[in-house]
Structure formats: C-alpha cells, structure tokens
Design an enzyme around this catalytic site. Structure first.
Site, PDB file in Angstrom:
ATOM      1  N   HIS A  65      36.786 -18.070  -4.940  1.00 49.22           N
ATOM      2  CA  HIS A  65      35.704 -17.210  -5.435  1.00 49.22           C
ATOM      3  C   HIS A  65      35.914 -15.732  -5.108  1.00 49.22           C
ATOM      4  CE1 HIS A  65      32.855 -20.924  -5.683  1.00 49.22           C
ATOM      5  NE2 HIS A  65      33.623 -20.793  -6.732  1.00 49.22           N
TER       6      HIS A  65
ATOM      7  N   GLY B  52      31.691 -27.987   5.382  1.00 54.45           N
ATOM      8  CA  GLY B  52      30.646 -26.996   5.184  1.00 54.45           C
ATOM      9  C   GLY B  52      30.424 -26.556   3.754  1.00 54.45           C
TER      10      GLY B  52
ATOM     11  N   ASP C 187      35.078 -14.460   2.710  1.00 55.03           N
ATOM     12  CA  ASP C 187      35.435 -13.769   3.954  1.00 55.03           C
ATOM     13  C   ASP C 187      36.907 -14.003   4.294  1.00 55.03           C
ATOM     14  OD1 ASP C 187      35.802 -16.122   5.755  1.00 55.03           O
ATOM     15  OD2 ASP C 187      33.659 -16.428   5.478  1.00 55.03           O
TER      16      ASP C 187
ATOM     17  N   ASN D 188      35.013 -19.505   0.198  1.00 59.57           N
ATOM     18  CA  ASN D 188      34.461 -18.346   0.909  1.00 59.57           C
ATOM     19  C   ASN D 188      35.182 -17.060   0.534  1.00 59.57           C
ATOM     20  OD1 ASN D 188      32.893 -20.247   2.046  1.00 59.57           O
ATOM     21  ND2 ASN D 188      33.882 -20.218   4.063  1.00 59.57           N
TER      22      ASN D 188
HETATM   23  P1  OAD Z   1      26.228 -23.896   0.328  1.00 55.54           P
HETATM   24  O1  OAD Z   1      25.287 -22.909   0.919  1.00 55.54           O
HETATM   25  O2  OAD Z   1      25.884 -24.481  -0.978  1.00 55.54           O
HETATM   26  O3  OAD Z   1      26.434 -25.096   1.339  1.00 55.54           O
HETATM   27  C1  OAD Z   1      26.671 -24.853   2.697  1.00 55.54           C
HETATM   28  C2  OAD Z   1      26.937 -26.156   3.395  1.00 55.54           C
HETATM   29  O4  OAD Z   1      27.254 -25.850   4.742  1.00 55.54           O
HETATM   30  C3  OAD Z   1      25.754 -27.128   3.415  1.00 55.54           C
HETATM   31  O5  OAD Z   1      26.198 -28.416   3.045  1.00 55.54           O
HETATM   32  C4  OAD Z   1      25.304 -27.095   4.870  1.00 55.54           C
HETATM   33  O6  OAD Z   1      24.797 -28.344   5.323  1.00 55.54           O
HETATM   34  C5  OAD Z   1      26.588 -26.772   5.579  1.00 55.54           C
HETATM   35  N1  OAD Z   1      26.460 -26.147   6.891  1.00 55.54           N
HETATM   36  C6  OAD Z   1      25.499 -25.325   7.373  1.00 55.54           C
HETATM   37  N2  OAD Z   1      25.754 -24.957   8.647  1.00 55.54           N
HETATM   38  C7  OAD Z   1      26.924 -25.567   8.985  1.00 55.54           C
HETATM   39  C8  OAD Z   1      27.744 -25.574  10.149  1.00 55.54           C
HETATM   40  N3  OAD Z   1      27.416 -24.897  11.243  1.00 55.54           N
HETATM   41  N4  OAD Z   1      28.862 -26.320  10.117  1.00 55.54           N
HETATM   42  C9  OAD Z   1      29.224 -27.013   9.016  1.00 55.54           C
HETATM   43  N5  OAD Z   1      28.497 -27.030   7.889  1.00 55.54           N
HETATM   44  C10 OAD Z   1      27.360 -26.319   7.877  1.00 55.54           C
HETATM   45  O7  OAD Z   1      27.668 -23.187   0.315  1.00 55.54           O
HETATM   46  P2  OAD Z   1      28.963 -23.532  -0.559  1.00 55.54           P
HETATM   47  O8  OAD Z   1      29.056 -24.985  -0.820  1.00 55.54           O
HETATM   48  O9  OAD Z   1      30.102 -22.849   0.093  1.00 55.54           O
HETATM   49  O10 OAD Z   1      29.774 -18.940  -4.890  1.00 55.54           O
HETATM   50  O11 OAD Z   1      28.601 -22.777  -1.886  1.00 55.54           O
HETATM   51  C11 OAD Z   1      29.527 -22.761  -2.928  1.00 55.54           C
HETATM   52  C12 OAD Z   1      29.425 -21.472  -3.692  1.00 55.54           C
HETATM   53  O12 OAD Z   1      28.066 -21.212  -4.051  1.00 55.54           O
HETATM   54  C13 OAD Z   1      29.802 -20.241  -2.915  1.00 55.54           C
HETATM   55  O13 OAD Z   1      31.196 -20.029  -2.874  1.00 55.54           O
HETATM   56  C14 OAD Z   1      29.110 -19.140  -3.645  1.00 55.54           C
HETATM   57  C15 OAD Z   1      27.762 -19.822  -3.802  1.00 55.54           C
HETATM   58  O14 OAD Z   1      26.941 -19.397  -4.790  1.00 55.54           O
HETATM   59  C16 OAD Z   1      29.681 -17.783  -5.536  1.00 55.54           C
HETATM   60  O15 OAD Z   1      29.055 -16.827  -5.111  1.00 55.54           O
HETATM   61  C17 OAD Z   1      30.433 -17.786  -6.828  1.00 55.54           C
END
Ligand code: OAD
Length: 233
Positions: A105, A171, A90, A88
């Site tokens: 990132h 998450g 943030d 993240n």
């Molecule tokens: P994703 O959007 O790919 O995945 C988010 C995950 O959070 C999913 O598995 C959801 O099921 C889960 N989720 C949603 N609400 C939730 C909650 N309340 N509690 C727990 N989990 C929840 O996000 P990332 O895996 O972080 O990179 O994405 C990885 C990278 O892709 C990011 O850092 C960003 C993005 O493109 C860049 O911008 C380089």
C-alpha cells in the site's frame, strides 16, 4: 539453500509501536472518513486535507520505533530466507533489519508525482505541502495506494506468497482486497500461523494455527520455536 519464510503483516504489527490501526475501536477509520482522506476523489476535492492526514501519519512513523514483533521477524533471517509482505506504509520492518520488504500500500516516507507514478522521491522533510512539485511541475502526493487505485505490487506479492515454505500472518483484519487475498496463494500443505488478539475470519486457509496474542509476545514466541527447530519447515 535457506528455506523461505513469508511474513504477511498489517497495522497490528505496528500497534505496539504506538501507530494506530484502522478498524479497531479507536482506529483511524473511526476518526476519519476514508472517503475524505484516502481516495483519488478526496485528493481532487481537498488535497490540503489529504496532505494533512498523511503528514500526521508520517510524523507518527518517524517518531515511532520498531517493536519486539518487528525485531523477532528480522531475527528469523539468521537461519531463513525471510520475505515480509506488508500492507503497512511505515518503515519499521526495515528499521528492525528486515532485508526483503514488499509494501503493498505504498510508503509514507516517499512522495510521488501526481502526473507520473514512476517519479518517486525519498522524503527529506516530514511534510508534503501544497506547492511542493515534482520535476514535471505537478503537485507531489504521498506515495500511498488509495482506495480505488490499483495495487502495483500485487502480482509480486502473490509470487512471493506462493513460494513460502512457512507463512506467518500478523495483525491484519484481512478485510482489504486485493491485498488480503495474497495469503490464499500460499500452498495448502504449507504450515501457516496467524497472530492476532482477535478472532480473524479467514475463509478457508488450510493448515493454519491461530495464536491469539499481541504481535510482540506472539511473534517472539513463534520465532523462538522456529529458530530452535521445534517447528520444522
Ligand atoms: P486493520 O485495522 O483492519 O486490522 C488491524 C488488526 O490488527 C486487527 O485484526 C486487530 O485485531 C489487530 N491488532 C490490534 N492490535 C494488535 C497487536 N498489538 N498485535 C497484533 N495484532 C493487533 O488493519 P489492516 O488489516 O492492516 O489500507 O488494514 C488493511 C488496510 O486497510 C491498510 O493497509 C489500510 C487500511 O485502510 C489503505 O490505506 C489502502
């Protein structure tokens, strides 16, 4: 010496703070084409659009507050040496009190030079504008790792994960490499927990317990079990 807990987080840990994830329905990559806003090519073609996209992200982050999951993670520091490795951008882990946070990132609250990656500036304003320059006279860009760019903290992340005596993954869809690969560097015998409301395909992570909950509830319950000694490292 305190035992070492590593917490690997993605957008889902901040979802309950009102920050959008990327790949969920309603996520950011449904609204925007990643190639238009999060690549070096996008920056070359339309820096104004890229700045607008990240100015919006920054405004959301500044107005958001850490949630129960960020606080529960920080609470583990009472008894453990806790290291957060986050995808993240943030600062909600820091605002909840986590002391060791590695951003894979980048960080939305920092700007950096577009000619010298070592020139990184904490941001005083909410927005980077066209014409805002670094000390070498080049346009400032967000301090973010874009698709197609190297992840400078990758090796550090691997080393931290390799030393974990307990690993918590929260998450993240584990879709974006190389960042997602870091969790595979935890030792096989180490206990691992994955908190996510969805089923996450994780390949072959050994010794893994899935907790199908939102981050707030899931992490609060897990922190209680760890701090009470029910889960032994
Ligand atoms: P994703 O959007 O790919 O995945 C988010 C995950 O959070 C999913 O598995 C959801 O099921 C889960 N989720 C949603 N609400 C939730 C909650 N309340 N509690 C727990 N989990 C929840 O996000 P990332 O895996 O972080 O990179 O994405 C990885 C990278 O892709 C990011 O850092 C960003 C993005 O493109 C860049 O911008 C380089």
């Amino acid at each position: 010496m305190k035992k070492k807990i590593v917490v690997f987080t993605g957008a889902g840990v901040s979802a309950e703070s009102g920050i959008k994830t990327f790949r969920d329905s309603g996520g950011l990559w449904e609204e925007y084409d990643v190639r238009d806003v999060a690549t070096p090519e996008a920056w070359a073609k339309n820096p104004g659009l890229v700045l607008r996209f990240y100015n919006e992200r920054r405004n959301q982050v500044i107005d958001a507050k850490p949630n129960a999951a960020h606080h529960a993670i920080a609470s583990l520091q009472k008894k453990f040496d806790v290291h957060v490795v986050t995808q993240n951008i943030d600062d909600l882990h820091e605002r909840a009190g986590s002391k060791n946070v590695l951003h894979l990132h980048g960080e939305i609250l920092k700007a950096r030079s577009s000619v010298d990656p070592a020139l990184i500036y904490p941001m005083k304003n909410r927005e980077i504008k066209i014409g805002d320059k670094c000390e070498k006279g080049s346009q400032l860009r967000p301090h973010i790792v874009w698709f197609g760019e190297a992840v400078p903290n990758y090796e550090l992340g691997i080393n931290i994960c390799h030393e974990a005596e307990l690993l918590i993954i929260i998450g993240t869809s584990l879709n974006v490499y190389p960042a997602a690969g870091i969790v595979h560097y935890a030792k096989p015998e180490v206990r691992k927990f994955l908190i996510d409301p969805q089923d996450i395909p994780h390949g072959s992570i050994e010794n893994l317990t899935s907790i199908k909950e939102k981050a707030g509830t899931g992490m609060q319950q897990l922190a209680e079990r760890i701090l009470s000694g029910e889960i032994v490292l």
